[in-house]
Every structure is written in C-alpha cells, then in structure tokens.
Write a protein that holds these residues in place. Structure first.
Motif: not given
Length: 64
Positions: A34-51
């Motif tokens: 979804l994020r074009a093979d790149r995770l920014d530090l700002a994305d981590l809370p949302e990624v953690a929530y989805q996990v």
C-alpha cells in the motif's frame, strides 16, 4: 528444551505462534504494498494498529 523442538518443528513455535507470525507477515506485506515498499516513521502507528487488528481477527477476539 521446548516441546516444539522435540516433535521436529524447526522454528520452535507452537501452531498458534506460527499462525500469529504468518498473520503479522501478511499484514506487513500488505502495508508495504500500500505504501510503495516504503514505511515512513510517521506510518508506524497505523501499521502497528493494522497488525494488531489482523492478530485480533486471528484469535477471534472482538475488534475495538
């Protein structure tokens, strides 16, 4: 020694732990896509929530 090693499970995880590992890996893969093979530090809370939601679904718990 963990029983998983005694019965020949090479990664030493119980079946539930292996399912959780796989669910986390699937969600991380989806998030990278979804994020074009790149995770920014700002994305981590949302990624953690989805996990977390993926694991909650796996365990059959009610979502928040």
């Amino acid at each position: 020694m963990d029983d998983a090693y005694v019965v020949g499970d090479p990664d030493g995880l119980s079946p539930l732990q292996a399912e959780i590992r796989d669910a986390v890996a699937r969600e991380l893969h989806a998030q990278f896509a979804l994020r074009a093979d790149r995770l920014d530090l700002a994305d981590l809370p949302e990624v953690a929530y989805q996990v977390t939601l993926r694991v909650v679904d796996l365990l059959g718990w009610r979502r928040p």
